[in-house]
Design a protein around this motif. Structure first.
Motif, PDB file in Angstrom:
ATOM      1  N   PHE A   1      -9.663 -12.840 -50.740  1.00 10.05           N
ATOM      2  CA  PHE A   1     -10.141 -11.634 -50.068  1.00 10.05           C
ATOM      3  C   PHE A   1      -9.490 -11.577 -48.688  1.00 10.05           C
ATOM      4  O   PHE A   1      -9.593 -12.536 -47.913  1.00 10.05           O
ATOM      5  N   TYR A   2      -8.831 -10.473 -48.376  1.00 11.85           N
ATOM      6  CA  TYR A   2      -8.250 -10.263 -47.041  1.00 11.85           C
ATOM      7  C   TYR A   2      -9.133  -9.263 -46.308  1.00 11.85           C
ATOM      8  O   TYR A   2      -9.225  -8.090 -46.693  1.00 11.85           O
ATOM      9  N   LEU A   3      -9.793  -9.727 -45.246  1.00 10.61           N
ATOM     10  CA  LEU A   3     -10.780  -8.912 -44.548  1.00 10.61           C
ATOM     11  C   LEU A   3     -10.352  -8.635 -43.111  1.00 10.61           C
ATOM     12  O   LEU A   3      -9.608  -9.421 -42.496  1.00 10.61           O
ATOM     13  N   GLU A   4     -10.853  -7.502 -42.600  1.00 11.48           N
ATOM     14  CA  GLU A   4     -10.629  -7.189 -41.192  1.00 11.48           C
ATOM     15  C   GLU A   4     -11.315  -8.238 -40.319  1.00 11.48           C
ATOM     16  O   GLU A   4     -12.372  -8.762 -40.684  1.00 11.48           O
ATOM     17  N   PRO A   5     -10.719  -8.596 -39.158  1.00 13.34           N
ATOM     18  CA  PRO A   5     -11.349  -9.593 -38.270  1.00 13.34           C
ATOM     19  C   PRO A   5     -12.600  -9.022 -37.591  1.00 13.34           C
ATOM     20  O   PRO A   5     -13.011  -7.906 -37.867  1.00 13.34           O
ATOM     21  N   ASN A   6     -13.178  -9.818 -36.700  1.00 16.92           N
ATOM     22  CA  ASN A   6     -14.360  -9.418 -35.922  1.00 16.92           C
ATOM     23  C   ASN A   6     -15.586  -9.202 -36.819  1.00 16.92           C
ATOM     24  O   ASN A   6     -16.194  -8.124 -36.848  1.00 16.92           O
ATOM     25  N   HIS A   7     -15.911 -10.222 -37.577  1.00 16.59           N
ATOM     26  CA  HIS A   7     -17.129 -10.186 -38.386  1.00 16.59           C
ATOM     27  C   HIS A   7     -17.764 -11.583 -38.349  1.00 16.59           C
ATOM     28  O   HIS A   7     -17.186 -12.533 -37.823  1.00 16.59           O
ATOM     29  N   ASN A   8     -18.949 -11.676 -38.916  1.00 17.24           N
ATOM     30  CA  ASN A   8     -19.682 -12.946 -38.942  1.00 17.24           C
ATOM     31  C   ASN A   8     -19.116 -13.819 -40.062  1.00 17.24           C
ATOM     32  O   ASN A   8     -19.414 -13.618 -41.245  1.00 17.24           O
ATOM     33  N   ILE A   9     -18.308 -14.781 -39.684  1.00 18.08           N
ATOM     34  CA  ILE A   9     -17.624 -15.612 -40.676  1.00 18.08           C
ATOM     35  C   ILE A   9     -18.613 -16.429 -41.490  1.00 18.08           C
ATOM     36  O   ILE A   9     -18.488 -16.542 -42.723  1.00 18.08           O
ATOM     37  N   ARG A  10     -19.608 -16.986 -40.843  1.00 15.81           N
ATOM     38  CA  ARG A  10     -20.597 -17.792 -41.569  1.00 15.81           C
ATOM     39  C   ARG A  10     -21.330 -16.958 -42.617  1.00 15.81           C
ATOM     40  O   ARG A  10     -21.558 -17.412 -43.743  1.00 15.81           O
ATOM     41  N   GLN A  11     -21.670 -15.719 -42.250  1.00 14.46           N
ATOM     42  CA  GLN A  11     -22.366 -14.841 -43.194  1.00 14.46           C
ATOM     43  C   GLN A  11     -21.487 -14.524 -44.407  1.00 14.46           C
ATOM     44  O   GLN A  11     -21.945 -14.556 -45.553  1.00 14.46           O
ATOM     45  N   VAL A  12     -20.206 -14.239 -44.152  1.00 18.63           N
ATOM     46  CA  VAL A  12     -19.293 -13.913 -45.249  1.00 18.63           C
ATOM     47  C   VAL A  12     -19.121 -15.105 -46.187  1.00 18.63           C
ATOM     48  O   VAL A  12     -19.123 -14.948 -47.411  1.00 18.63           O
ATOM     49  N   ARG A  13     -19.003 -16.277 -45.623  1.00 12.53           N
ATOM     50  CA  ARG A  13     -18.857 -17.468 -46.467  1.00 12.53           C
ATOM     51  C   ARG A  13     -20.083 -17.668 -47.359  1.00 12.53           C
ATOM     52  O   ARG A  13     -19.962 -18.002 -48.541  1.00 12.53           O
ATOM     53  N   GLU A  14     -21.272 -17.465 -46.787  1.00 12.95           N
ATOM     54  CA  GLU A  14     -22.485 -17.627 -47.572  1.00 12.95           C
ATOM     55  C   GLU A  14     -22.577 -16.579 -48.673  1.00 12.95           C
ATOM     56  O   GLU A  14     -22.976 -16.876 -49.807  1.00 12.95           O
ATOM     57  N   VAL A  15     -22.199 -15.346 -48.340  1.00 13.21           N
ATOM     58  CA  VAL A  15     -22.237 -14.266 -49.338  1.00 13.21           C
ATOM     59  C   VAL A  15     -21.291 -14.574 -50.492  1.00 13.21           C
ATOM     60  O   VAL A  15     -21.653 -14.438 -51.669  1.00 13.21           O
ATOM     61  N   LEU A  16     -20.068 -14.993 -50.185  1.00  7.28           N
ATOM     62  CA  LEU A  16     -19.094 -15.280 -51.235  1.00  7.28           C
ATOM     63  C   LEU A  16     -19.491 -16.519 -52.049  1.00  7.28           C
ATOM     64  O   LEU A  16     -19.252 -16.583 -53.258  1.00  7.28           O
ATOM     65  N   ARG A  17     -20.119 -17.478 -51.399  1.00  3.48           N
ATOM     66  CA  ARG A  17     -20.597 -18.653 -52.136  1.00  3.48           C
ATOM     67  C   ARG A  17     -21.705 -18.258 -53.120  1.00  3.48           C
ATOM     68  O   ARG A  17     -21.736 -18.723 -54.271  1.00  3.48           O
ATOM     69  N   ASP A  18     -22.593 -17.356 -52.667  1.00  2.78           N
ATOM     70  CA  ASP A  18     -23.662 -16.881 -53.563  1.00  2.78           C
ATOM     71  C   ASP A  18     -23.078 -16.098 -54.733  1.00  2.78           C
ATOM     72  O   ASP A  18     -23.572 -16.200 -55.865  1.00  2.78           O
ATOM     73  N   VAL A  19     -22.033 -15.318 -54.466  1.00  2.35           N
ATOM     74  CA  VAL A  19     -21.369 -14.563 -55.535  1.00  2.35           C
ATOM     75  C   VAL A  19     -20.841 -15.507 -56.601  1.00  2.35           C
ATOM     76  O   VAL A  19     -20.980 -15.256 -57.806  1.00  2.35           O
ATOM     77  N   ALA A  20     -20.245 -16.609 -56.161  1.00  2.00           N
ATOM     78  CA  ALA A  20     -19.688 -17.565 -57.119  1.00  2.00           C
ATOM     79  C   ALA A  20     -20.795 -18.226 -57.945  1.00  2.00           C
ATOM     80  O   ALA A  20     -20.720 -18.294 -59.175  1.00  2.00           O
ATOM     81  N   TYR A  21     -21.837 -18.693 -57.277  1.00  2.29           N
ATOM     82  CA  TYR A  21     -22.891 -19.421 -57.976  1.00  2.29           C
ATOM     83  C   TYR A  21     -23.696 -18.538 -58.933  1.00  2.29           C
ATOM     84  O   TYR A  21     -24.331 -19.058 -59.860  1.00  2.29           O
ATOM     85  N   THR A  22     -23.684 -17.236 -58.722  1.00  2.00           N
ATOM     86  CA  THR A  22     -24.435 -16.340 -59.606  1.00  2.00           C
ATOM     87  C   THR A  22     -23.572 -15.771 -60.723  1.00  2.00           C
ATOM     88  O   THR A  22     -24.048 -14.941 -61.500  1.00  2.00           O
ATOM     89  N   SER A  23     -22.334 -16.224 -60.845  1.00  2.00           N
ATOM     90  CA  SER A  23     -21.490 -15.770 -61.952  1.00  2.00           C
ATOM     91  C   SER A  23     -21.970 -16.401 -63.253  1.00  2.00           C
ATOM     92  O   SER A  23     -22.262 -17.597 -63.303  1.00  2.00           O
ATOM     93  N   PRO A  24     -22.047 -15.617 -64.332  1.00  2.00           N
ATOM     94  CA  PRO A  24     -22.470 -16.188 -65.624  1.00  2.00           C
ATOM     95  C   PRO A  24     -21.423 -17.107 -66.241  1.00  2.00           C
ATOM     96  O   PRO A  24     -21.702 -17.788 -67.226  1.00  2.00           O
ATOM     97  N   LEU A  25     -20.224 -17.141 -65.662  1.00  2.00           N
ATOM     98  CA  LEU A  25     -19.133 -17.920 -66.247  1.00  2.00           C
ATOM     99  C   LEU A  25     -18.852 -19.211 -65.489  1.00  2.00           C
ATOM    100  O   LEU A  25     -17.896 -19.915 -65.803  1.00  2.00           O
ATOM    101  N   ILE A  26     -19.674 -19.538 -64.488  1.00  2.00           N
ATOM    102  CA  ILE A  26     -19.365 -20.675 -63.613  1.00  2.00           C
ATOM    103  C   ILE A  26     -19.979 -21.975 -64.114  1.00  2.00           C
ATOM    104  O   ILE A  26     -21.039 -21.993 -64.742  1.00  2.00           O
ATOM    105  N   LYS A  27     -19.282 -23.076 -63.850  1.00  2.00           N
ATOM    106  CA  LYS A  27     -19.867 -24.413 -64.001  1.00  2.00           C
ATOM    107  C   LYS A  27     -20.600 -24.718 -62.690  1.00  2.00           C
ATOM    108  O   LYS A  27     -20.005 -25.230 -61.735  1.00  2.00           O
TER     109      LYS A  27
END
Length: 268
Positions: free
Chosen positions: A182-208
């Protein structure tokens, strides 16, 4: 050379129709065994989960090689009397002829034997070699066949082992890491984005979900680059899994108001 030629002529002159038929019967039986192995074992492997599946698939080329060698050992004494002079005459002549006529072919055969021993790739592995990426479907005595994501079969001579770099994504296991960028515009809450993307991964039905998920952040000329690294349930799910991460990741980022970089920024 003249002595070998005369000896070979005398050896071939002693062949009988019975010995030829016996040798032909052995070759036919060996061919049927090889065809059975190449059909039955892959079907059996499809019913096996985990790492054992890849070892079962890897046994196909090894068994085929053993059958070929065993057939040669049985056929030669059937055709000629297995004396030292006869063997020297036959194998000496064959070695010279094949050495000149099939140098590249023999090179690949030797590399194929090395492949069986070192196992740089096995059936079921996802490899990249010379810019070609796909799943190893078959390993023959001289070549390997991979099936690309575009459903194209690529035949690779084992001789490539000597000079080419081989990237193996899962290396005989059913764990293959995937990464969604993901290429995102700067000036955002990096910690929040990392947590959001981590949650996206863990909630995938295809993930180990029992394996780690990593969200790697780096600066680039195109903005902030986030790479979500995780493992799908099976290597064959990698493209669907990456698409799922990308699509749901984009939706989650839109919900928190973090925009992607614009097209002009990517073009710079």
């Amino acid at each position: 050379m003249d002595d070998i030629g005369l000896k070979l002529k005398d050896t071939l002159a002693s062949l009988t129709s019975e010995s030829l038929l016996s040798a032909l019967a052995l070759v036919v039986v060996a061919s049927l065994l090889i065809m059975a192995i190449q059909t039955v074992i892959p079907r059996l492997a499809q019913r096996i989960e985990g790492k054992a599946r890849y070892y079962v698939l890897a046994s196909v080329p090894l068994l085929r090689l053993l059958i070929i060698v065993g057939t040669i050992v049985l056929v030669v004494p059937t055709l000629v009397e297995p004396t030292v002079s006869n063997m020297l005459a036959i194998f000496g002549t064959l070695g010279l002829a094949l050495g000149f006529a099939f140098k590249d072919y023999i090179n690949s055969l030797i590399a194929g034997i090395v492949t069986l021993y070192e196992m740089p790739y096995r059936p079921g592995d996802w490899i990249e070699i010379e810019g070609q990426y796909g799943e190893v479907k078959r390993i023959g005595a001289r070549t390997a066949e991979i099936l690309t994501p575009d459903d194209t079969t690529v035949v690779i001579p084992h001789g490539q082992l000597w000079s080419a770099l081989i990237a193996n994504g899962n290396d005989g296991t059913d764990n293959l890491m995937c990464a969604a960028s993901f290429y995102l515009e700067p000036n955002h809450n990096i910690r929040q984005v990392r947590e959001v993307l981590r949650d996206v991964a863990y909630t995938s039905p295809l993930i180990k979900s029992w394996l780690p998920v990593k969200v790697v952040v780096s600066n680039s000329p195109h903005g902030m680059n986030y790479r979500v690294k995780a493992y799908p349930l099976a290597p064959r799910d990698q493209f669907e899994f990456t698409s799922d991460l990308t699509a749901r990741g984009a939706e989650a980022l839109a919900e928190i108001g973090v925009p992607f970089v614009t097209a002009p920024a990517l073009a710079q």
